[in-house]
Write a protein that holds these residues in place. Structure first.
Motif, PDB file in Angstrom:
ATOM      1  N   ILE A  57       0.841  -1.202   0.000  1.00  0.00           N
ATOM      2  CA  ILE A  57       0.000   0.000   0.000  1.00  0.00           C
ATOM      3  C   ILE A  57       0.872   1.246   0.000  1.00  0.00           C
ATOM      4  O   ILE A  57       0.620   2.204  -0.743  1.00  0.00           O
ATOM      5  N   SER A  58       1.919   1.253   0.806  1.00  0.00           N
ATOM      6  CA  SER A  58       2.794   2.428   0.879  1.00  0.00           C
ATOM      7  C   SER A  58       3.523   2.664  -0.437  1.00  0.00           C
ATOM      8  O   SER A  58       3.712   3.813  -0.841  1.00  0.00           O
ATOM      9  N   LYS A  59       3.912   1.599  -1.125  1.00  0.00           N
ATOM     10  CA  LYS A  59       4.567   1.765  -2.431  1.00  0.00           C
ATOM     11  C   LYS A  59       3.608   2.350  -3.461  1.00  0.00           C
ATOM     12  O   LYS A  59       3.990   3.178  -4.282  1.00  0.00           O
ATOM     13  N   GLN A  60       2.346   1.920  -3.413  1.00  0.00           N
ATOM     14  CA  GLN A  60       1.357   2.438  -4.354  1.00  0.00           C
ATOM     15  C   GLN A  60       1.004   3.886  -4.047  1.00  0.00           C
ATOM     16  O   GLN A  60       0.735   4.657  -4.967  1.00  0.00           O
ATOM     17  N   LEU A  61       1.010   4.270  -2.795  1.00  0.00           N
ATOM     18  CA  LEU A  61       0.655   5.633  -2.421  1.00  0.00           C
ATOM     19  C   LEU A  61       1.816   6.616  -2.528  1.00  0.00           C
ATOM     20  O   LEU A  61       1.592   7.824  -2.553  1.00  0.00           O
ATOM     21  N   SER A  62       3.047   6.107  -2.579  1.00  0.00           N
ATOM     22  CA  SER A  62       4.195   7.005  -2.594  1.00  0.00           C
ATOM     23  C   SER A  62       4.176   7.877  -3.847  1.00  0.00           C
ATOM     24  O   SER A  62       3.802   7.449  -4.921  1.00  0.00           O
ATOM     25  N   GLY A  63       4.562   9.117  -3.650  1.00  0.00           N
ATOM     26  CA  GLY A  63       4.550  10.081  -4.731  1.00  0.00           C
ATOM     27  C   GLY A  63       3.279  10.905  -4.778  1.00  0.00           C
ATOM     28  O   GLY A  63       3.195  11.878  -5.511  1.00  0.00           O
ATOM     29  N   SER A  64       2.291  10.544  -3.965  1.00  0.00           N
ATOM     30  CA  SER A  64       1.023  11.265  -4.009  1.00  0.00           C
ATOM     31  C   SER A  64       0.690  11.992  -2.704  1.00  0.00           C
ATOM     32  O   SER A  64      -0.310  12.693  -2.649  1.00  0.00           O
ATOM     33  N   PHE A  65       1.521  11.846  -1.684  1.00  0.00           N
ATOM     34  CA  PHE A  65       1.225  12.483  -0.411  1.00  0.00           C
ATOM     35  C   PHE A  65       1.914  13.829  -0.233  1.00  0.00           C
ATOM     36  O   PHE A  65       1.561  14.590   0.635  1.00  0.00           O
ATOM     37  N   GLY A  66       2.923  14.120  -1.009  1.00  0.00           N
ATOM     38  CA  GLY A  66       3.588  15.416  -0.940  1.00  0.00           C
ATOM     39  C   GLY A  66       4.957  15.396  -0.305  1.00  0.00           C
ATOM     40  O   GLY A  66       5.746  16.309  -0.524  1.00  0.00           O
ATOM     41  N   TYR A  67       5.277  14.370   0.496  1.00  0.00           N
ATOM     42  CA  TYR A  67       6.605  14.310   1.103  1.00  0.00           C
ATOM     43  C   TYR A  67       7.676  14.195   0.025  1.00  0.00           C
ATOM     44  O   TYR A  67       8.714  14.839   0.094  1.00  0.00           O
ATOM     45  N   SER A  68       7.418  13.367  -0.957  1.00  0.00           N
ATOM     46  CA  SER A  68       8.363  13.155  -2.042  1.00  0.00           C
ATOM     47  C   SER A  68       8.588  14.457  -2.820  1.00  0.00           C
ATOM     48  O   SER A  68       9.722  14.814  -3.134  1.00  0.00           O
ATOM     49  N   GLU A  69       7.510  15.173  -3.106  1.00  0.00           N
ATOM     50  CA  GLU A  69       7.617  16.427  -3.856  1.00  0.00           C
ATOM     51  C   GLU A  69       8.394  17.480  -3.069  1.00  0.00           C
ATOM     52  O   GLU A  69       9.226  18.195  -3.623  1.00  0.00           O
ATOM     53  N   LEU A  70       8.141  17.578  -1.760  1.00  0.00           N
ATOM     54  CA  LEU A  70       8.875  18.522  -0.923  1.00  0.00           C
ATOM     55  C   LEU A  70      10.365  18.194  -0.892  1.00  0.00           C
ATOM     56  O   LEU A  70      11.206  19.089  -1.030  1.00  0.00           O
ATOM     57  N   LEU A  71      10.681  16.927  -0.705  1.00  0.00           N
ATOM     58  CA  LEU A  71      12.082  16.513  -0.659  1.00  0.00           C
ATOM     59  C   LEU A  71      12.764  16.717  -2.003  1.00  0.00           C
ATOM     60  O   LEU A  71      13.895  17.210  -2.068  1.00  0.00           O
ATOM     61  N   TYR A  72      12.074  16.375  -3.084  1.00  0.00           N
ATOM     62  CA  TYR A  72      12.625  16.570  -4.427  1.00  0.00           C
ATOM     63  C   TYR A  72      12.908  18.061  -4.682  1.00  0.00           C
ATOM     64  O   TYR A  72      13.978  18.427  -5.162  1.00  0.00           O
ATOM     65  N   GLY A  73      11.951  18.913  -4.335  1.00  0.00           N
ATOM     66  CA  GLY A  73      12.151  20.353  -4.511  1.00  0.00           C
ATOM     67  C   GLY A  73      13.303  20.878  -3.681  1.00  0.00           C
ATOM     68  O   GLY A  73      14.106  21.693  -4.157  1.00  0.00           O
ATOM     69  N   TYR A  74      13.410  20.410  -2.450  1.00  0.00           N
ATOM     70  CA  TYR A  74      14.492  20.842  -1.571  1.00  0.00           C
ATOM     71  C   TYR A  74      15.856  20.426  -2.136  1.00  0.00           C
ATOM     72  O   TYR A  74      16.789  21.229  -2.177  1.00  0.00           O
ATOM     73  N   LEU A  75      15.962  19.170  -2.563  1.00  0.00           N
ATOM     74  CA  LEU A  75      17.251  18.690  -3.070  1.00  0.00           C
ATOM     75  C   LEU A  75      17.641  19.367  -4.371  1.00  0.00           C
ATOM     76  O   LEU A  75      18.821  19.691  -4.577  1.00  0.00           O
ATOM     77  N   THR A  76      16.700  19.614  -5.265  1.00  0.00           N
ATOM     78  CA  THR A  76      17.039  20.302  -6.510  1.00  0.00           C
ATOM     79  C   THR A  76      17.393  21.758  -6.237  1.00  0.00           C
ATOM     80  O   THR A  76      18.272  22.322  -6.904  1.00  0.00           O
ATOM     81  N   GLU A  77      16.760  22.373  -5.243  1.00  0.00           N
ATOM     82  CA  GLU A  77      17.101  23.751  -4.867  1.00  0.00           C
ATOM     83  C   GLU A  77      18.509  23.804  -4.285  1.00  0.00           C
ATOM     84  O   GLU A  77      19.289  24.716  -4.602  1.00  0.00           O
ATOM     85  N   GLN A  78      18.843  22.832  -3.432  1.00  0.00           N
ATOM     86  CA  GLN A  78      20.192  22.779  -2.858  1.00  0.00           C
ATOM     87  C   GLN A  78      21.248  22.578  -3.936  1.00  0.00           C
ATOM     88  O   GLN A  78      22.317  23.172  -3.881  1.00  0.00           O
ATOM     89  N   LYS A  79      20.932  21.762  -4.929  1.00  0.00           N
ATOM     90  CA  LYS A  79      21.859  21.511  -6.027  1.00  0.00           C
ATOM     91  C   LYS A  79      22.084  22.793  -6.826  1.00  0.00           C
ATOM     92  O   LYS A  79      23.209  23.124  -7.188  1.00  0.00           O
ATOM     93  N   SER A  80      21.024  23.538  -7.100  1.00  0.00           N
ATOM     94  CA  SER A  80      21.165  24.759  -7.897  1.00  0.00           C
ATOM     95  C   SER A  80      21.938  25.837  -7.141  1.00  0.00           C
ATOM     96  O   SER A  80      22.621  26.647  -7.734  1.00  0.00           O
TER      97      SER A  80
END
Length: 96
Positions: free
Chosen positions: A70-93
């Motif tokens: 269930i957690s694998k199917q729901l991942s990517g839709s709760f927002g934690y992934s998007e927040l972390l992705y945005g943070y890491l790409t911002e840190q990289k830039s």
């Protein structure tokens, strides 16, 4: 309850580059991280002591496997992934 092996996920931060393939890898890793968070939440939320169902030996293992899927199917839709992705790409830039 089976322990979660977080060592199976490779760290994405040191290998970030601007190519689409690396961005896809980063997205996969952030989704995997979100799946771990969701699994822990589901394990706690669905840990019920139901007096109507007997406690048979395989029940805990089955529930853990079910929560994992269930957690694998729901991942990517709760927002934690998007927040972390945005943070890491911002840190990289900021660094490069």
């Amino acid at each position: 309850m089976q322990p979660i092996n977080i060592n199976q996920y490779q760290p994405a931060v040191p290998t970030i580059s601007s190519s689409n393939k690396d961005e896809e890898k980063l997205r996969e890793q952030t989704d995997a991280f979100e799946a771990i968070i969701l699994k822990m939440m589901l394990d706690k939320a669905l840990d019920t002591k139901d007096s109507l169902l007997p406690e048979d030996p395989g029940r805990k293992i089955y529930k853990s496997m079910q929560n994992d899927e269930i957690s694998k199917q729901l991942s990517g839709s709760f927002g934690y992934s998007e927040l972390l992705y945005g943070y890491l790409t911002e840190q990289k830039s900021m660094k490069g």
